[in-house]
Design a protein around this motif. Structure first.
Motif, mmCIF file in Angstrom:
data_model
loop_
_atom_site.group_PDB
_atom_site.id
_atom_site.type_symbol
_atom_site.label_atom_id
_atom_site.label_comp_id
_atom_site.label_asym_id
_atom_site.label_seq_id
_atom_site.Cartn_x
_atom_site.Cartn_y
_atom_site.Cartn_z
ATOM 1 N N GLU A 188 4.575 10.871 9.948
ATOM 2 C CA GLU A 188 4.005 10.873 8.601
ATOM 3 C C GLU A 188 2.952 9.785 8.505
ATOM 4 O OE1 GLU A 188 6.393 10.959 5.117
ATOM 5 O OE2 GLU A 188 8.043 12.033 6.097
ATOM 6 N N CYS A 189 1.919 10.051 7.700
ATOM 7 C CA CYS A 189 0.872 9.041 7.525
ATOM 8 C C CYS A 189 0.429 9.004 6.074
ATOM 9 C CB CYS A 189 -0.321 9.314 8.446
ATOM 10 S SG CYS A 189 -1.264 10.798 8.056
ATOM 11 N N ALA A 190 -0.005 7.821 5.644
ATOM 12 C CA ALA A 190 -0.635 7.650 4.339
ATOM 13 C C ALA A 190 -2.143 7.736 4.523
ATOM 14 C CB ALA A 190 -0.245 6.311 3.732
ATOM 15 N N GLN A 200 -0.474 5.467 -2.305
ATOM 16 C CA GLN A 200 -0.462 5.590 -0.845
ATOM 17 C C GLN A 200 -0.177 4.240 -0.179
ATOM 18 O OE1 GLN A 200 -1.201 8.670 1.278
ATOM 19 N NE2 GLN A 200 -0.184 9.177 -0.652
ATOM 20 N N ALA A 201 -0.729 3.153 -0.751
ATOM 21 C CA ALA A 201 -0.456 1.823 -0.198
ATOM 22 C C ALA A 201 1.023 1.479 -0.335
ATOM 23 C CB ALA A 201 -1.313 0.778 -0.914
ATOM 24 N N LYS A 202 1.613 1.814 -1.471
ATOM 25 C CA LYS A 202 3.043 1.550 -1.694
ATOM 26 C C LYS A 202 3.888 2.341 -0.707
ATOM 27 C CE LYS A 202 6.591 1.716 -5.295
ATOM 28 N NZ LYS A 202 6.885 2.085 -6.716
ATOM 29 N N LYS A 203 3.522 3.587 -0.468
ATOM 30 C CA LYS A 203 4.251 4.428 0.485
ATOM 31 C C LYS A 203 4.198 3.831 1.885
ATOM 32 C CE LYS A 203 4.139 9.100 2.462
ATOM 33 N NZ LYS A 203 3.431 10.400 2.484
ATOM 34 N N PHE A 204 3.014 3.358 2.288
ATOM 35 C CA PHE A 204 2.855 2.778 3.626
ATOM 36 C C PHE A 204 3.606 1.446 3.749
ATOM 37 C CE2 PHE A 204 0.283 -0.106 6.357
ATOM 38 C CZ PHE A 204 0.513 0.509 7.578
ATOM 39 N N ASN A 205 3.623 0.655 2.685
ATOM 40 C CA ASN A 205 4.264 -0.665 2.729
ATOM 41 C C ASN A 205 5.781 -0.601 2.620
ATOM 42 O OD1 ASN A 205 1.789 -2.000 2.934
ATOM 43 N ND2 ASN A 205 1.607 -2.292 0.726
ATOM 44 N N ASP A 206 6.309 0.486 2.075
ATOM 45 C CA ASP A 206 7.745 0.598 1.839
ATOM 46 C C ASP A 206 8.498 0.667 3.168
ATOM 47 O OD1 ASP A 206 10.302 1.110 1.026
ATOM 48 O OD2 ASP A 206 9.806 2.854 -0.209
ATOM 49 N N PRO A 207 9.349 -0.338 3.479
ATOM 50 C CA PRO A 207 10.069 -0.310 4.763
ATOM 51 C C PRO A 207 11.069 0.830 4.860
ATOM 52 C CG PRO A 207 10.873 -2.091 3.360
ATOM 53 C CD PRO A 207 9.675 -1.532 2.680
ATOM 54 N N ASP A 208 11.489 1.395 3.716
ATOM 55 C CA ASP A 208 12.457 2.487 3.736
ATOM 56 C C ASP A 208 11.798 3.859 3.784
ATOM 57 O OD1 ASP A 208 14.561 0.629 3.519
ATOM 58 O OD2 ASP A 208 14.345 0.569 1.321
ATOM 59 N N ASP A 209 10.462 3.895 3.699
ATOM 60 C CA ASP A 209 9.752 5.172 3.746
ATOM 61 C C ASP A 209 9.441 5.522 5.195
ATOM 62 O OD1 ASP A 209 7.405 7.112 3.586
ATOM 63 O OD2 ASP A 209 7.847 6.844 1.454
ATOM 64 N N PRO A 210 9.634 6.775 5.597
ATOM 65 C CA PRO A 210 9.346 7.151 6.994
ATOM 66 C C PRO A 210 7.873 7.076 7.363
ATOM 67 C CG PRO A 210 9.864 9.090 5.673
ATOM 68 C CD PRO A 210 10.182 7.904 4.822
#
Length: 757
Positions: free
Chosen positions: A366-368, A382-392
């Protein structure tokens, strides 16, 4: 003495009234560069009957047109006449145009003024000299070129040599200037903001809405009431709408008349920007604050100090080092199979983003995605998704939009290309290798102090680019040598007073041509301004409103945005308010989640149109009255775009199903090669050898696939054709055409329209 001689003596000879002023302008402006007279557009002279009627004919005789033509041609060829005309501002180009117009005027007017008629008759009869024509010629020349009669005034208005004097409030106080110099991730802005928060009043000026919004939130979280002001938004924390002592704004929106204790100007190196540099110049010279804290690259220190010499203000410099190290790797990534968590692939083409995102998805990752035309809310999402350690999602694909305004947890920056489209001093687009400053700004996003990665890494996707990147990063940043300026509305209004019949675009051209700047400044590129001015020239607007419309920040590459701009201006000129219902009809609201890339691009354009409405609503509140309702719709649209971007690889697949995106090989865009898929309406990617070859291989497999790829046939029509062929009808039928295909659908026009498209 003859009667006609008496008449000539008694009449007022039309010698130009301001000849002396012109001579003074010529002498006082002799050291300045001559104007670009190709920008002087001649006005038409009305062919009205002379107020003297036929007095000239009664006092003399009818004029022989052929003799008049000979006399005029002799007049034109006289070197003495050309020399005297040049002293009045008529160079060879203007002299020729003025003569053509004057000759046409003399030969085609039903009746000339009595004085000119008698002068021409005397010349034809041998009783006069052709030089006697000159006063009438020069009067005509100044009628069609009115700028000749006020050149001295125009030069004074366009004199930009001492811009510090434009800001008397700032010059009335002794300001303290502090330069916080350092690379990305050095804490320079942090220290400036700490002083800003401790002050009784302050203003933060940043290059992006995201940065202004970040300071707005930080300030209020720290218990310091702060307002937010951008081109499209005004947020007051006071429930009753009273202004707070602190404000965070985009730099174009800063007030140069409001007094503050502390002002912070971020990213000062952008003072050299060819399009927006004027805003940093205005803030640096004009902010009325006791302390000016400037943040930016060390390459700007000497230049800013020199500017402060012109204002008589001293400057102290605080130098900062990068808080976390970053290193350039000795190997390129080569393949997307070698990606690791925390990687950010930087592209300079949206098409490359589409291609690489698709290839990453094929590998089960997966990519942002972040690029410039996305709404701020979508970028943050998108930045929040990429920074979230629990997001794949552990991979980011982005343009250089990540260089400012976003806090990202990046371990490794990977340059997919080192070539970027730029705009030169002449406003011409060209492809060029990124500068050291740009490379450092992007590379510095790796291993930021507040991220989970305490050390940053930088490399390239391709082997050949790595030594080039190392050379770029080792090269010192070029020092800043000049700052941008831009003509103000007041200056253009004064120009228009002297040249009331000139178009706004022509006024700007003449202003820039006549403008005088010293070595510290340059006039910013005004092509976008002129583009909008030409677009709405036919719409009746007063000059101030026209100027404001032309300063609107719009993406002229988007046809829907340009069309909307035109409709806004037309509705405004009719004095008809642009209501919420009108806007909803225009954008076909409500809108749905995008099904393909073409839909996503259109939604981004709609978001820009709503931005334009909000921007205009703060300049013309009565004509754009429903800003709050439009903002609510825009927020809903932002969520719709976020859904589309979260599923961007699905959108890319849908676009490929309609028309596969052709590959162009490594750095295809950098070489200036762009392929457009008519089926999807988007440009093909430029950095995918493997996928490009596969795509071309598929396309070459059948005629039907190639027709779909080229946009000449839709997948639905292809399926129908296959069905008909399988039944054997195609063997006896004529070749498919829009007409017979339409018949097979029961007379429906829908498919014929698709084929034609």
């Amino acid at each position: 003495m003859s009667l006609r001689r008496c008449f000539l003596l008694l009449s007022r000879l039309p010698v130009p009234r301001r000849a002396c002023a012109i001579r003074r302008a010529a002498s006082s402006g002799s050291s300045s560069r001559p104007p670009d007279t190709s920008l002087f557009v001649p006005l038409s002279v009305r062919s009205e009957t002379s107020r003297d009627g036929d007095i000239g004919l009664e006092l003399s005789q009818a004029l022989d047109k052929s003799e008049i033509l000979k006399a005029l041609n002799r007049f034109y060829k006289r070197k003495e006449i050309q020399k005297v005309a040049a002293e009045q501002g008529l160079d060879a180009r203007l002299f020729h145009q003025a003569f053509i117009s004057f000759r046409k005027y003399v030969l085609e007017m039903p009746s000339l003024g009595a004085e000119l008629h008698i002068i021409l008759n005397d010349i034809c009869c041998g009783a006069g000299h052709i030089d006697d024509i000159y006063p009438y010629f020069i009067r005509h020349a100044k009628q069609i070129f009115p700028m000749l009669d006020c050149m001295e005034d125009l030069r004074k208005i366009s004199d930009l040599r001492v811009p510090a004097n434009w800001y008397p409030e700032a010059r009335a106080i002794q300001r303290k200037v502090v330069f916080h110099a350092g690379p990305t991730n050095s804490g320079k802005t942090y220290h400036a903001i700490q002083r800003y928060l401790a002050a009784k009043s302050g203003i933060y000026c940043g290059p992006l809405k995201l940065l202004a919004h970040e300071i707005f939130e930080k300030s209020n979280s720290a218990g310091v009431p702060c307002d937010l002001v951008t081109g499209e938004e005004r947020t007051f924390v006071d429930p009753e709408g009273r202004q707070s002592s602190h404000v965070a704004c985009t730099i174009e929106m800063c007030s140069v008349t409001t007094p503050y204790e502390v002002a912070v100007i971020d990213e000062i190196q952008m003072i050299k920007d060819l399009a927006r540099g004027w805003a940093w110049t205005r803030a640096l010279l004009g902010l009325c604050a006791e302390e000016i804290h400037v943040c930016g690259e060390a390459a700007a220190v000497n230049f800013v100090r020199e500017l402060m010499f012109s204002t008589g203000e001293e400057m102290e410099v605080h130098n900062y080092e990068r808080l976390t190290p970053f290193s350039v790797l000795d190997h390129a990534v080569v393949s997307l199979d070698n990606l690791r968590p925390g990687d950010c692939i930087v592209c300079f083409s949206k098409n490359d983003i589409y291609s690489i995102s698709r290839q990453i998805e094929v590998r089960g990752l997966e990519c942002a995605v972040i690029y410039g035309s996305l709404p701020p809310g979508t970028k943050l999402s998108q930045a929040k998704k990429f920074n979230d350690p629990d997001d794949p999602c552990k991979i980011l694909v982005a343009t250089d939009a990540i260089g400012m305004g976003l806090n990202l947890s990046i371990r490794r920056i990977i340059f997919n290309s080192l070539v970027k489209p730029t705009v030169n001093e002449k406003g011409e687009k060209e492809m060029d290798t990124i500068s050291t400053s740009q490379a450092l700004q992007i590379a510095g996003r790796a291993g930021r102090f507040s991220s989970v990665f305490k050390e940053g890494q930088v490399t390239t996707m391709h082997h050949d680019d790595l030594p080039v990147l190392k050379e770029i990063l080792q090269h010192p940043v070029d020092p800043i040598e000049s700052a941008g300026l831009h003509p103000t509305a007041e200056q253009i209004e004064m120009f228009a007073y002297h040249l009331p019949d000139a178009t706004l675009s022509n006024l700007i051209d003449i202003f820039v041509s006549l403008s005088q700047v010293d070595g510290l400044y340059f006039v910013c590129n005004i092509d976008d301004f002129k583009f909008l001015a030409d677009m709405i020239q036919h719409i009746p607007l007063n000059l101030r409103s026209r100027y404001v419309f032309c300063t609107a920040p719009i993406n002229k590459k988007q046809p829907f945005v340009c069309t909307s701009f035109l409709k806004f201006a037309r509705q405004f000129s009719r004095d008809e308010p642009l209501t919420f219902d009108w806007v909803c009809r225009h954008i076909n609201w409500p809108l749905v989640t995008p099904r393909n890339i073409k839909d996503l691009v259109h939604l981004e354009a709609v978001h820009d149109v709503l931005d334009l409405y909000l921007w205009l609503s703060y300049r013309f509140m009565d004509m754009f009255p429903d800003a709050n309702l439009v903002r609510e719709v825009q927020q809903e649209l932002d969520h719709i775009i976020q859904q589309g971007v979260r599923n961007i690889t699905r959108l890319i697949r849908a676009s490929e199903a309609q028309a596969p995106l052709p590959g162009t090989g490594k750095n295809g865009d950098a070489a200036g090669i762009q392929h457009r898929s008519r089926g999807s309406g988007i440009q093909g990617p430029s950095s995918s050898r493997a996928r490009g070859n596969k795509t071309l291989g598929r396309a070459s497999g059948s005629l039907g696939s190639r027709l779909v790829q080229e946009g000449l046939l839709t997948p639905e029509l292809l399926d129908q054709l296959r069905s008909e062929w399988s039944q054997g009808r195609s063997l006896n039928d004529p070749k498919p055409t829009p007409e017979n295909l339409n018949k097979t659908q029961g007379g429906k026009k829908k498919n014929a329209k698709r084929l034609n498209e």
